[in-house]
Design a protein around this motif. Structure first.
Motif, mmCIF file in Angstrom:
data_model
loop_
_atom_site.group_PDB
_atom_site.id
_atom_site.type_symbol
_atom_site.label_atom_id
_atom_site.label_comp_id
_atom_site.label_asym_id
_atom_site.label_seq_id
_atom_site.Cartn_x
_atom_site.Cartn_y
_atom_site.Cartn_z
ATOM 1 N N ASP A 206 0.859 -1.191 0.000
ATOM 2 C CA ASP A 206 0.000 0.000 0.000
ATOM 3 C C ASP A 206 0.896 1.243 0.000
ATOM 4 O O ASP A 206 1.608 1.510 0.974
ATOM 5 N N SER A 207 0.825 2.000 -1.094
ATOM 6 C CA SER A 207 1.759 3.139 -1.227
ATOM 7 C C SER A 207 1.392 4.306 -0.307
ATOM 8 O O SER A 207 2.159 5.260 -0.178
ATOM 9 N N ALA A 208 0.207 4.223 0.347
ATOM 10 C CA ALA A 208 -0.147 5.290 1.293
ATOM 11 C C ALA A 208 0.888 5.363 2.426
ATOM 12 O O ALA A 208 1.051 6.402 3.054
ATOM 13 N N TYR A 209 1.561 4.223 2.680
ATOM 14 C CA TYR A 209 2.537 4.187 3.779
ATOM 15 C C TYR A 209 3.977 4.269 3.276
ATOM 16 O O TYR A 209 4.922 4.021 4.019
ATOM 17 N N MET A 210 4.142 4.585 1.982
ATOM 18 C CA MET A 210 5.500 4.556 1.403
ATOM 19 C C MET A 210 5.854 5.902 0.798
ATOM 20 O O MET A 210 4.984 6.634 0.324
ATOM 21 N N ASN A 211 7.168 6.219 0.788
ATOM 22 C CA ASN A 211 7.587 7.409 0.040
ATOM 23 C C ASN A 211 8.078 6.975 -1.342
ATOM 24 O O ASN A 211 8.140 5.773 -1.647
ATOM 25 N N LEU A 212 8.409 7.955 -2.175
ATOM 26 C CA LEU A 212 8.765 7.648 -3.569
ATOM 27 C C LEU A 212 9.935 6.661 -3.645
ATOM 28 O O LEU A 212 9.918 5.724 -4.440
ATOM 29 N N GLU A 213 10.937 6.855 -2.781
ATOM 30 C CA GLU A 213 12.115 5.971 -2.815
ATOM 31 C C GLU A 213 11.729 4.529 -2.494
ATOM 32 O O GLU A 213 12.198 3.586 -3.135
ATOM 33 N N GLU A 214 10.835 4.388 -1.492
ATOM 34 C CA GLU A 214 10.416 3.027 -1.112
ATOM 35 C C GLU A 214 9.630 2.363 -2.247
ATOM 36 O O GLU A 214 9.811 1.179 -2.529
ATOM 37 N N VAL A 215 8.787 3.151 -2.911
ATOM 38 C CA VAL A 215 8.037 2.622 -4.060
ATOM 39 C C VAL A 215 9.030 2.181 -5.132
ATOM 40 O O VAL A 215 8.932 1.074 -5.693
ATOM 41 N N MET A 216 10.002 3.043 -5.415
ATOM 42 C CA MET A 216 10.961 2.737 -6.481
ATOM 43 C C MET A 216 11.790 1.505 -6.124
ATOM 44 O O MET A 216 12.126 0.705 -6.992
ATOM 45 N N ASP A 217 12.111 1.324 -4.846
ATOM 46 C CA ASP A 217 12.891 0.149 -4.446
ATOM 47 C C ASP A 217 12.117 -1.142 -4.711
ATOM 48 O O ASP A 217 12.676 -2.118 -5.192
ATOM 49 N N VAL A 218 10.815 -1.132 -4.406
ATOM 50 C CA VAL A 218 10.001 -2.326 -4.680
ATOM 51 C C VAL A 218 9.993 -2.588 -6.186
ATOM 52 O O VAL A 218 10.141 -3.729 -6.645
ATOM 53 N N ILE A 219 9.857 -1.526 -6.974
ATOM 54 C CA ILE A 219 9.830 -1.684 -8.436
ATOM 55 C C ILE A 219 11.165 -2.265 -8.930
ATOM 56 O O ILE A 219 11.193 -3.222 -9.704
ATOM 57 N N ARG A 220 12.251 -1.694 -8.440
ATOM 58 C CA ARG A 220 13.596 -2.150 -8.888
ATOM 59 C C ARG A 220 13.841 -3.615 -8.546
ATOM 60 O O ARG A 220 14.481 -4.328 -9.305
ATOM 61 N N ASN A 221 13.318 -4.044 -7.391
ATOM 62 C CA ASN A 221 13.625 -5.408 -6.936
ATOM 63 C C ASN A 221 12.653 -6.457 -7.459
ATOM 64 O O ASN A 221 12.737 -7.622 -7.093
ATOM 65 N N CYS A 222 11.693 -6.039 -8.309
ATOM 66 C CA CYS A 222 10.708 -6.999 -8.827
ATOM 67 C C CYS A 222 11.246 -7.622 -10.113
ATOM 68 O O CYS A 222 11.615 -6.904 -11.035
ATOM 69 N N ASN A 223 11.224 -8.943 -10.169
ATOM 70 C CA ASN A 223 11.722 -9.609 -11.378
ATOM 71 C C ASN A 223 10.615 -9.973 -12.356
ATOM 72 O O ASN A 223 10.886 -10.401 -13.454
ATOM 73 N N GLY A 224 9.383 -9.826 -11.934
ATOM 74 C CA GLY A 224 8.275 -10.247 -12.805
ATOM 75 C C GLY A 224 7.437 -9.064 -13.263
ATOM 76 O O GLY A 224 7.955 -8.001 -13.579
ATOM 77 N N GLU A 225 6.121 -9.299 -13.265
ATOM 78 C CA GLU A 225 5.170 -8.273 -13.704
ATOM 79 C C GLU A 225 4.736 -7.453 -12.478
ATOM 80 O O GLU A 225 4.311 -8.027 -11.474
ATOM 81 N N LEU A 226 4.840 -6.144 -12.581
ATOM 82 C CA LEU A 226 4.451 -5.288 -11.451
ATOM 83 C C LEU A 226 3.350 -4.323 -11.893
ATOM 84 O O LEU A 226 3.454 -3.685 -12.936
ATOM 85 N N VAL A 227 2.295 -4.261 -11.103
ATOM 86 C CA VAL A 227 1.217 -3.298 -11.374
ATOM 87 C C VAL A 227 1.276 -2.185 -10.341
ATOM 88 O O VAL A 227 1.282 -2.427 -9.135
#
Ligand code: SAH
Length: 247
Positions: free
Chosen positions: A52-73
């Motif tokens: 839930d991005s309501a609890y995340m800042n931009l850097e935290e969102v980007m880290d999840v995106i960077r560390n995903c090896n599959g399909e991310l929505v």
């Protein structure tokens, strides 16, 4: 691959077919929990990781995106092109060479029009719609203050301003709208607890206060909400179109 997906205004069946399919296939979903209906996540795979991005800042969102090896929505409310803060995410992805695409969604401004059974563009009344916000913690560029935009007397759909109704009324009235101009508030358009207020600019903030609405609402202002209008040329029998000649 990253997919920015518009979740629609709230009702679970108002996401696009493409968006729903992307949710089903996702390995990771980051959704804007403050406004996206969590029911949409029920169709995710059982092993899908959900944030839930309501609890995340931009850097935290980007880290999840960077560390995903599959399909991310990345699930945004309404349509992501309106106040979605997607550009800052896309710019980082461009810089880092991470591929992405965007799946549009039904904006809350369309959901609100449906709730009101309104048409924003009526011949002879308004042929333009201004999408705007009142100046709050986020400023607006000079020349785009509500008071300035009011000069056009077009239909206005005002986002992110339910807590600033006083300012909306004052600025629009100072800018030239009559205090009797029809206004409407749609709270949680298309959600089960949707609520509608029909009022005028003069009574807007009082009526919102009475109803206790200070978030998740759109304010719509303009004579299209209550006006005499001309019939559209599109269906006029004497008006030829690309599909239909004159009789
Ligand atoms: N991209 C979104 C808007 C995001 S900004 C869209 O296209 O709708 C968030 C603001 O949108 C809220 O403060 C509120 O003004 C409006 N909003 C979002 N969902 C809404 C809904 N279901 N009903 C009314 N307003 C909504």
């Amino acid at each position: 691959m990253v997919h920015f997906v518009g979740a629609g205004p709230g009702a679970v069946d108002l996401i696009t077919v493409r968006g729903a399919e992307l949710i089903k296939q996702a390995d990771v979903i980051i959704y804007a929990g403050s406004l996206v209906n969590p029911e949409l996540l029920k169709n995710a795979k059982s092993d899908c990781r959900i944030y839930d991005s309501a609890y995340m800042n931009l850097e935290e969102v980007m880290d999840v995106i960077r560390n995903c090896n599959g399909e991310l929505v990345r699930l945004h409310t309404g349509d992501p092109s309106l106040y979605g803060a997607i550009k800052e995410q896309m710019d980082i992805l461009d810089k880092e060479g991470i591929p992405y695409d965007v799946c549009p969604g039904v904006s809350s401004m369309a959901g609100a029009a449906a709730a009101l059974k309104a048409e924003y563009t009526l011949p002879g009344v308004s042929q333009s719609v201004i999408i705007a916000r009142a100046e709050g913690r986020t400023g607006v560029p000079q020349g785009q203050e509500l008071k300035v935009l009011a000069a056009h007397h077009s239909t206005m759909v005002i986002f992110l301003s339910s807590g600033l109704a006083d300012k909306v009324s004052t600025q629009l009235t100072e800018g030239g709208y009559d205090k009797d101009t029809p206004a409407a508030v749609v709270y949680k358009a298309t959600w089960p607890d949707e609520r509608i207020i029909r009022t005028t600019l003069e009574h807007l903030s009082d009526d919102m206060r009475k109803e206790g609405i200070d978030k998740t609402a759109l304010i719509i202002v303009g004579d299209v909400l209550d006006h005499e209008y001309e019939l559209s040329k599109l269906y006029d029998k004497d008006f030829a179109t690309g599909f239909r000649g004159k009789p």
